[in-house]
Each structure stands twice: as C-alpha cells, then as structure tokens.
Scaffold this active site. Structure first.
Site, PDB file in Angstrom:
ATOM      1  N   HIS A  13      55.371  -0.561  33.749  1.00 30.13           N
ATOM      2  CA  HIS A  13      55.977   0.623  33.095  1.00 30.13           C
ATOM      3  C   HIS A  13      57.436   0.690  33.548  1.00 30.13           C
ATOM      4  CE1 HIS A  13      55.857   5.026  31.740  1.00 30.13           C
ATOM      5  NE2 HIS A  13      57.088   4.815  32.175  1.00 30.13           N
ATOM      6  N   HIS A  15      61.728   1.527  32.296  1.00 33.12           N
ATOM      7  CA  HIS A  15      62.762   1.939  31.339  1.00 33.12           C
ATOM      8  C   HIS A  15      63.989   1.072  31.561  1.00 33.12           C
ATOM      9  CE1 HIS A  15      60.578   5.631  30.226  1.00 33.12           C
ATOM     10  NE2 HIS A  15      60.153   5.553  31.469  1.00 33.12           N
ATOM     11  N   LEU A  16      64.358   0.318  30.539  1.00 32.73           N
ATOM     12  CA  LEU A  16      65.552  -0.532  30.651  1.00 32.73           C
ATOM     13  C   LEU A  16      66.744   0.034  29.905  1.00 32.73           C
ATOM     14  CD1 LEU A  16      64.084  -4.154  30.307  1.00 32.73           C
ATOM     15  CD2 LEU A  16      65.163  -3.136  32.330  1.00 32.73           C
ATOM     16  N   LYS A  99      52.912   3.284  22.891  1.00 32.53           N
ATOM     17  CA  LYS A  99      53.140   4.339  23.865  1.00 32.53           C
ATOM     18  C   LYS A  99      53.008   5.703  23.209  1.00 32.53           C
ATOM     19  CE  LYS A  99      54.506   6.552  27.466  1.00 32.53           C
ATOM     20  NZ  LYS A  99      54.914   6.307  28.837  1.00 32.53           N
ATOM     21  N   HIS A 136      51.525   8.914  28.228  1.00 38.34           N
ATOM     22  CA  HIS A 136      52.161   9.887  29.130  1.00 38.34           C
ATOM     23  C   HIS A 136      51.202  11.073  29.165  1.00 38.34           C
ATOM     24  CE1 HIS A 136      55.689  11.825  31.122  1.00 38.34           C
ATOM     25  NE2 HIS A 136      54.887  12.844  30.904  1.00 38.34           N
ATOM     26  N   HIS A 174      51.708   6.253  35.172  1.00 36.39           N
ATOM     27  CA  HIS A 174      52.303   7.000  36.288  1.00 36.39           C
ATOM     28  C   HIS A 174      51.451   8.203  36.689  1.00 36.39           C
ATOM     29  CE1 HIS A 174      53.807   9.165  32.820  1.00 36.39           C
ATOM     30  NE2 HIS A 174      54.844   8.391  32.623  1.00 36.39           N
ATOM     31  N   ASP A 247      58.016   2.858  36.648  1.00 40.08           N
ATOM     32  CA  ASP A 247      58.665   3.958  35.936  1.00 40.08           C
ATOM     33  C   ASP A 247      60.106   4.130  36.402  1.00 40.08           C
ATOM     34  OD1 ASP A 247      58.986   5.972  34.088  1.00 40.08           O
ATOM     35  OD2 ASP A 247      57.960   7.496  35.256  1.00 40.08           O
ATOM     36  N   HIS A 251      69.240   7.154  34.997  1.00 35.83           N
ATOM     37  CA  HIS A 251      70.137   8.086  34.305  1.00 35.83           C
ATOM     38  C   HIS A 251      71.438   8.074  35.094  1.00 35.83           C
ATOM     39  CE1 HIS A 251      67.114  10.056  31.734  1.00 35.83           C
ATOM     40  NE2 HIS A 251      66.291   9.948  32.767  1.00 35.83           N
TER      41      HIS A 251
HETATM   42  C1  NCD Z   1      61.455   8.817  31.953  1.00 36.96           C
HETATM   43  C2  NCD Z   1      62.814   8.547  31.310  1.00 36.96           C
HETATM   44  O1  NCD Z   1      63.833   8.926  31.906  1.00 36.96           O
HETATM   45  O2  NCD Z   1      62.862   7.921  30.258  1.00 36.96           O
HETATM   46  N1  NCD Z   1      61.617   9.812  32.970  1.00 36.96           N
HETATM   47  C3  NCD Z   1      60.813  10.028  34.018  1.00 36.96           C
HETATM   48  O3  NCD Z   1      61.033  11.007  34.754  1.00 36.96           O
HETATM   49  N2  NCD Z   1      59.834   9.211  34.315  1.00 36.96           N
HETATM   50  C4  NCD Z   1      60.467   9.194  30.934  1.00 36.96           C
HETATM   51  C5  NCD Z   1      59.039   9.158  31.409  1.00 36.96           C
HETATM   52  O4  NCD Z   1      58.491   8.101  31.697  1.00 36.96           O
HETATM   53  O5  NCD Z   1      58.419  10.227  31.507  1.00 36.96           O
HETATM   54 ZN    ZN Z   2      58.455   6.327  32.174  1.00 36.18          ZN
END
Ligand code: NCD
Ligand code: ZN
Length: 349
Positions: A13, A15-16, A99, A136, A174, A247, A251
């Site tokens: 899991h 986020h790229l 997803k 989720h 998660h 996860d 940001h």
């Molecule tokens: C994720 C995101 O920033 O895309 N944020 C997070 O807190 N995990 C989104 C997600 O997986 O809920």
């Molecule tokens: Zn996530």
C-alpha cells in the site's frame, strides 16, 4: 554488527503521487522494495485501465537509473466504474486490485463510493474473477467519532458485504485497531490486512501530547496504546493474513503545517530500518521476512522475490534526513522517536 538476510521486501500500500512529487519520492521506495501496490488517489483519480497504464508509464519513467521496481496498479472504484474495463485490466495483468474509498474518508476520496449499491456490479464481477478489493475501512458519517470509524465500518459495512459476496477477496488496508485484528483472525477465507510501519510505532499521543504534531497525523488516525500493541502482535505473529503496506503518503510541509493539515506520513525512506527495530524489540527478527516479503505476495498470488537483501545493525545510529527535498517542496520524514541502527546493506539513504 549483526546481519540478517531476507527476501527483497514489497510494499502492499503506497502513495507515489505524480509529477515532481513522484520524481522526488520514487527512489526511496525503489531502493528497498521490488514491488508496490500503488494507490490510485491522484487528482483526478486513476479510474480506468487506460488511466492506470499511463500512470504506470509515468512511474517507470521517474525511476532513478539502475533501479528496478514493479508498480502494481490499482483502479479507484467509483459508482460508475465499468466492470468490463476492470476485468480486462485484471486479465491483461496490468491491474492487480481495485481500491474502495468511502467518499470523504481520506485524502482525495471525494470521487469515492457513497452508495454501495451502485458499486455492487463491479464487486460481484471481481468476486467471479478472483480479483482483490483493497478497502479503506472507515465510515464517514459525521456522528461517528473519528477514533471509532474503523470498528464501526467492520460492523456496518465490511461484515454485511462479506456475507453478501463471500467470494470477494478483501484486503483491509492499514488496520489500526484490535477490532480489525480480531476480525481478520476470525475469518476463514478471502480476508487479509495490511499494517503500516508507523501504526506499529506511534499511538494517538504522538499526535496530540505537548502540542499538535501534524507529521504524525494520518488516516486512519493512530489509536490508543492497546491497539498499537494488538497491531504489533499481529505483525510479528507470522500469520499469513498480515503483511506490510507502508501507506507512505507524502505531502509537502506547507500542506501539513497549516490550519487544516493533510493526512499522511512519509516513511518510505526509513521504513525498513524502523521495522527491523520493531521486530528486534519484539524478539521476532526471524519473522520480519514473513511480514515484509512473504505474506503479501502469497495473498496476491505472486511469487516472493528471488533477490535477497541484507539488513545490518550498526553500533552507531544512522542519520536520516529530517526532510527530503522534492520538486514540489520539502516533505518531512517520519521520526520514530528512537534512534535507528538497522540499514539495508549497499543502499545509501
Ligand atoms: C493518504 C493520502 O495522503 O493519500 N493519507 C493517509 O493519511 N494515509 C490516503 C489514505 O491512504 O488514507
Ligand atoms: Zn493510503
């Protein structure tokens, strides 16, 4: 000095992001991980097989020279997703999972599912073809306390869905509660769960004690200590239903350090070091490989990686940067609040 050798890990899991952020973070994953399930919550989201194909190409183009990494693509389920497109994507090998974000549950989830009835045709097709749904697992109703949203989701959404479509394979992503751990352990088939690195390390005090600490804020939000302990027990158990999904969710600092900060913790760069520390603390280094490198591929029907990596414990603590610089701006790195001594031999952070 102490060494252990494990199969190369995968991240189930991740986020790229895209563009400059993608270029800034991809190397931290591809340095340590062979494969990752890549989340589709871009703006706009990755909804069709064609979107996923184009995104996959952008990911591969952003890889640092000499790195080999396989992005495992997912589709973002909307109420208008076409079951035929999903099936074609899956059967071509391009799409590994779909997803599901309940609308409004987390970052970039506004296109997610509001009325589950509208998603049923896709979910039923997925059950038929043996495709996995990544969930989720939080309800979004405003009257449900944010710390209860996962437990309420299990009771009011997940359990009824599993009763209705028992052949649907579901990854609870998660997980953050003992409720989720117990629910997964009680299941006999078609259910597994990923656990993040940070939820093994922090409880909700990290976010709130001594001041608001936005770099420990993510969704699902960290819960109280007893839940962290339940997650640790599950992760180190060797039980094949639990595996790593970091996860890692970058940001830029400006988006987190403000009046309404984004959810997400960036861990790709030091995740393996943190996990070795956690498993060592639990006297479970012999089960680290199951969590990082064996259980995930078995659940997703893929072979474990042939390549091995050696993790080494150094006497002196490692120095990780407090922030990484990306073309999109600085991103603060997860601080586990203890010194890290383990690293991956041959990889410079
Ligand atoms: C994720 C995101 O920033 O895309 N944020 C997070 O807190 N995990 C989104 C997600 O997986 O809920
Ligand atoms: Zn996530």
């Amino acid at each position: 000095m102490q060494d252990i050798t494990i199969r190369r890990p995968d991240d189930w899991h991740l986020h790229l992001r895209d563009g400059d952020m993608l270029k800034g973070v991809i190397g931290d994953t591809s340095r340590h991980f062979a494969r990752a399930i890549v989340m589709p919550n871009l703006v706009p989201p990755v909804v069709t097989t064609a979107d996923a194909k184009a995104y996959r190409e952008r990911i591969l183009a952003a890889l640092p020279q000499g790195h080999s990494f396989e992005p495992l693509m997912t589709l973002y389920l909307t109420e208008t997703t076409d079951p035929d497109d999903v099936q074609r994507g899956f059967e071509s090998g391009l799409i590994r999972a779909v997803k599901l974000y309940p609308a409004g549950a987390t970052t970039n989830s506004q296109s997610g599912v509001r009325n589950f009835e509208n998603a049923m045709p896709v979910l039923e097709r997925m059950a038929e073809i043996g495709m996995t749904l990544c969930m989720h697992g939080e309800v979004t109703a405003s009257d449900v306390d944010i710390f209860d949203r996962e437990a309420v989701f299990i009771e009011t959404v997940l359990d009824p869905l599993r009763a209705r479509v028992p052949e649907l394979r579901i990854t609870m992503e998660h997980v953050t509660t003992s409720d989720a751990v117990e629910y997964v352990k009680a299941s006999t088939k078609n259910l597994a769960a990923s656990i993040t690195t940070h939820h093994l390390i922090i409880n909700r005090n990290a976010i709130l004690v001594g001041g608001v600490r936005p770099h420990y804020y993510c969704l699902p939000v960290a819960k109280r200590e007893k839940h962290r302990l339940a997650l640790r027990a599950a992760a180190i158990s060797g039980d094949g239903r639990f595996f790593l999904g970091t996860d890692s969710a970058p940001h830029v600092d400006a988006a987190k350090e403000c009046g309404c900060g984004c959810a997400g913790i960036y861990t790709s760069i030091n995740t393996i070091s943190c996990l070795a520390h956690v498993f060592e603390q639990e006297n479970a280094l012999d089960r680290l490989e199951a969590f990082t490198s064996l259980n995930g591929p078995a659940w997703y029907g893929l072979p474990a990686n042939e390549a091995r990596v050696t993790l080494r414990k150094h006497a002196e603590p490692l120095v990780f940067p407090a922030k990484i610089e990306t073309g999109a701006g600085p991103v603060t790195v997860f601080d586990p609040m203890f010194p890290l001594h383990w690293d991956v031999v041959g990889s410079i952070a």
